[in-house]
Design an enzyme around this catalytic site. Structure first.
Site, mmCIF file in Angstrom:
data_model
loop_
_atom_site.group_PDB
_atom_site.id
_atom_site.type_symbol
_atom_site.label_atom_id
_atom_site.label_comp_id
_atom_site.label_asym_id
_atom_site.label_seq_id
_atom_site.Cartn_x
_atom_site.Cartn_y
_atom_site.Cartn_z
ATOM 1 C CD GLU A 50 14.600 3.280 1.194
ATOM 2 O OE1 GLU A 50 14.358 3.313 -0.265
ATOM 3 O OE2 GLU A 50 14.836 2.231 1.676
ATOM 4 C CG HIS A 81 7.202 1.855 -1.265
ATOM 5 N ND1 HIS A 81 7.021 0.451 -1.313
ATOM 6 C CD2 HIS A 81 8.453 1.903 -0.984
ATOM 7 C CE1 HIS A 81 8.107 -0.096 -1.501
ATOM 8 N NE2 HIS A 81 9.117 0.882 -1.212
ATOM 9 C CD GLU A 82 10.402 5.215 -2.128
ATOM 10 O OE1 GLU A 82 11.533 5.237 -1.414
ATOM 11 O OE2 GLU A 82 10.274 4.102 -2.639
ATOM 12 C CG HIS A 85 11.369 2.974 2.667
ATOM 13 N ND1 HIS A 85 11.577 1.549 3.123
ATOM 14 C CD2 HIS A 85 11.349 2.711 1.278
ATOM 15 C CE1 HIS A 85 11.306 0.734 2.088
ATOM 16 N NE2 HIS A 85 11.343 1.351 1.285
#
Ligand SMILES: [Zn+2]
Length: 622
Positions: A50, A81-82, A85
């Site tokens: 990330e 998900h990334e 971040h």
């Protein structure tokens, strides 16, 4: 790779936009950087990274060959998900390495939840239940487990070890339980307070809990102590007491955590003996303050504690319910409930409470009726990798492979109409991997197609060739010809895997030297090392590779010391002789840990592998 990336560009960008918009609805702080790029990187070691404003992914996420919709969902989940971040990690950064869960557990939870809310992938928690949660449960029962938020991570080498099933899967499960316990509104309010207080700064567990506490009357400090500072899996055991016209469910708990769970109550469908019908769902706390209340009505056929998989615990069904699921698992209406039940059967096998052969028989009976790809894939993987290769003895393995082959044939037959290409692809892959005889799959390779489809793409061609190599039904000339046909990076890996799998002494010696030789000019890249290791050990070749079991512990320690943590992890994960389930391997491994001083990345993997080996021995004895 460009045409393959172009082919999926719309899908990737649509998911990116949808997640971006959804995060802006949830988070009050806007996206904190100037631009957002996503790059696919050859030979990337992690799943993705990330970097602020520039996420890097493994380039395997650019698909050259057919994939299932669950695999597309996994890629979408990594995108989500990334992106999470950018807030959890990049806007607010952990103060020290003991709080990597503040990054990973949140990104994991947000990734699955946001995908469900914002994209066509609306059933992500089933995949999480069947593929991610077992990663957490397994890690949490090994000696190397640690609290989700550990208190003492001394250095970066120790921190690196904690990018594991605890920080991702258990942490995300704990957050899912926190949301169930707290309510999503208060949870998001706490998160937004946290961002506001610590934007472009550093924070730790105590800061996060204080932010949450400002949004709720509940005692989140006590919750955090019970859930984030402890190790191990609680077990919730159901027992049903019934008398005419009423029944009572008691849920016993081993462990110390408070759980908010949904209980699902099911009856047999009287019109169609196969199906189960949901009678009711209700929420309850475990432990309960008062004695459980009786319910009116007849005793249900099935009671599932943790029906919606909102908590993290091992579940034990009452005897009637267990009998119902062994006979009627595929008749349970919701995928998430089936995931909870499959996980129960899985950890009953691991705990020596259900015979591996009974699990296999349940899979053979119910997977052909299963329509959820993540469930079929997850259960088949457990049945082949764990049950056939490790939990059954070598003399029981051929019968297990025959059962799996028959199960895959059944799935292939049932998908002939072309309506379920993903299901068919999973069945074809496993049919190849479990083939005990080369004839059928060799014919597929020669014709370039599975009868009725699919055509063999590069991934399937290499897969067939690797299995033929294991079975001694191909040779170097065929591998070289395939590599000439597909000289890509994955083609190189396919060839390395096939060459290491050939059942002759020279091939094994060459593969071993490629992985563990000390000439650093000839060092394999991380991906080629992994591919070679995947080919090397084969249960079918136990006699041929036996001399390498003892060599492994010496050579892995040396290569890890010379080449560092990424290769150490590959050597510990992929080059470990997992098929050698015997007391001798265990003894060699324990001696290595005592005397040879492996670097931390290898030590952690060896500790885990040896614990799994000890467990496999216990399962065999049970
Ligand atoms: Zn992450």
């Amino acid at each position: 790779m460009a045409p393959y990336l172009d082919a999926d560009a719309d899908e990737l960008l649509d998911i990116t936009r949808a997640c971006f918009d959804r995060y802006h609805e949830k988070f009050e702080e806007p996206y904190p950087f100037d631009s957002y790029d996503q790059a696919f990187v050859p030979e990337f070691n992690a799943g993705a990274m990330e970097n602020p404003g520039l996420v890097t992914f493994r380039d395997e996420f650019v698909y050259r060959s057919a994939v299932t919709d669950t695999e597309r969902q996994t890629r979408a989940m990594v995108v989500a998900h990334e992106m999470a971040h950018m807030w959890f990690g990049d806007l607010v950064t952990l103060t020290w390495w003991d709080d990597i869960w503040l990054n990973e557990s949140f990104a994991e939870y947000m990734g699955y939840q946001t995908l469900t809310e914002a994209t066509r992938f609306t059933d992500t928690w089933t995949d999480f239940g069947v593929t991610r949660k077992p990663w957490g449960y397994d890690a949490d029962q090994r000696p190397s487990t640690h609290p989700v938020a550990p208190e003492n991570v001394q250095d970066t080498a120790s921190a690196l070890l904690n990018f594991d099933g605890i920080s991702y899967a258990k942490g995300a499960s704990a957050l899912r339980q926190l949301v169930a316990w707290l309510g999503e509104k208060d949870f998001l309010a706490g998160i937004n307070t946290h961002f506001r207080r610590h934007r472009f700064g550093n924070a730790r567990l105590a800061d996060f809990i204080d932010s949450l506490a400002s949004a709720t009357e509940r005692d989140v400090h006590a919750w955090a102590d019970a859930w984030l500072r402890t190790t191990g899996v609680d077990t919730l055991t159901a027992s049903v007491d019934s008398r005419p016209g009423q029944w009572t469910l008691a849920l016993d708990r081993t462990g110390e955590r408070p759980h908010r769970v949904t209980v699902g109550v099911y009856d047999r469908d009287l019109h169609d003996g196969r199906s189960l019908l949901l009678r009711e769902r209700y929420e309850t706390d475990v432990p309960q303050d008062t004695a459980p209340e009786p319910h009116t009505g007849t005793r249900p056929a099935l009671v599932v504690p943790n029906d919606l998989d909102l908590t993290y615990a091992k579940i034990r069904l009452d005897d009637t319910s267990l009998e119902t699921v062994l006979r009627g698992l595929s008749g349970i209406p919701d995928t998430l409930t089936r995931a909870v039940v499959w996980n129960t059967l899985r950890d009953m096998v691991r705990d020596g409470e259900l015979a591996p052969a009974d699990h296999l028989a349940t899979a053979a009976a119910h997977l052909p009726e299963e329509t959820d790809l993540a469930l079929v894939q997850g259960v088949l993987a457990f049945a082949s990798v764990h049950i056939a290769d490790r939990y059954l003895t070598p003399d029981q393995r051929p019968a297990a492979l025959a059962t799996l082959t028959e199960l895959c044939r059944d799935l292939i037959r049932r998908t002939e109409d072309g309506d379920h290409p993903g299901l068919r692809l999973i069945a074809v892959r496993h049919r190849i991997d479990t083939a005990a005889h080369p004839d059928a799959i060799a014919a597929w390779l020669a014709e370039g197609i599975v009868p009725g489809g699919p055509e063999l793409d590069p991934e399937l061609r290499w897969r067939v060739l690797a299995r033929l190599a294991v079975l001694g039904a191909t040779d170097e000339a065929a591998i070289a010809a395939e590599l000439a046909r597909d000289p890509s990076a994955t083609g190189q890996e396919g060839a390395a895997r096939c060459r290491a799998a050939l059942p002759d002494e020279d091939a094994k010696a060459r593969a071993w030297d490629a992985m563990f030789g000390s000439d650093d000019r000839a060092d394999l890249s991380n991906y080629l090392f992994t591919a070679t290791a995947q080919g090397f050990w084969q249960p079918e070749q136990a006699d041929l590779v036996r001399p390498y079991v003892a060599r492994y512990f010496k050579d892995a320690v040396a290569v890890a010391a010379r080449r560092g943590p990424a290769i150490a992890e590959a050597a510990g994960r992929w080059a470990f002789p997992v098929h050698a389930v015997d007391a001798e391997t265990l003894k060699l491994g324990e001696k290595c840990l005592r005397k040879a001083d492996p670097i931390p990345a290898l030590r952690r993997k060896l500790v885990d592998q040896l614990d799994d080996l000890g467990r496999a021995l216990r399962v065999q004895q049970a």
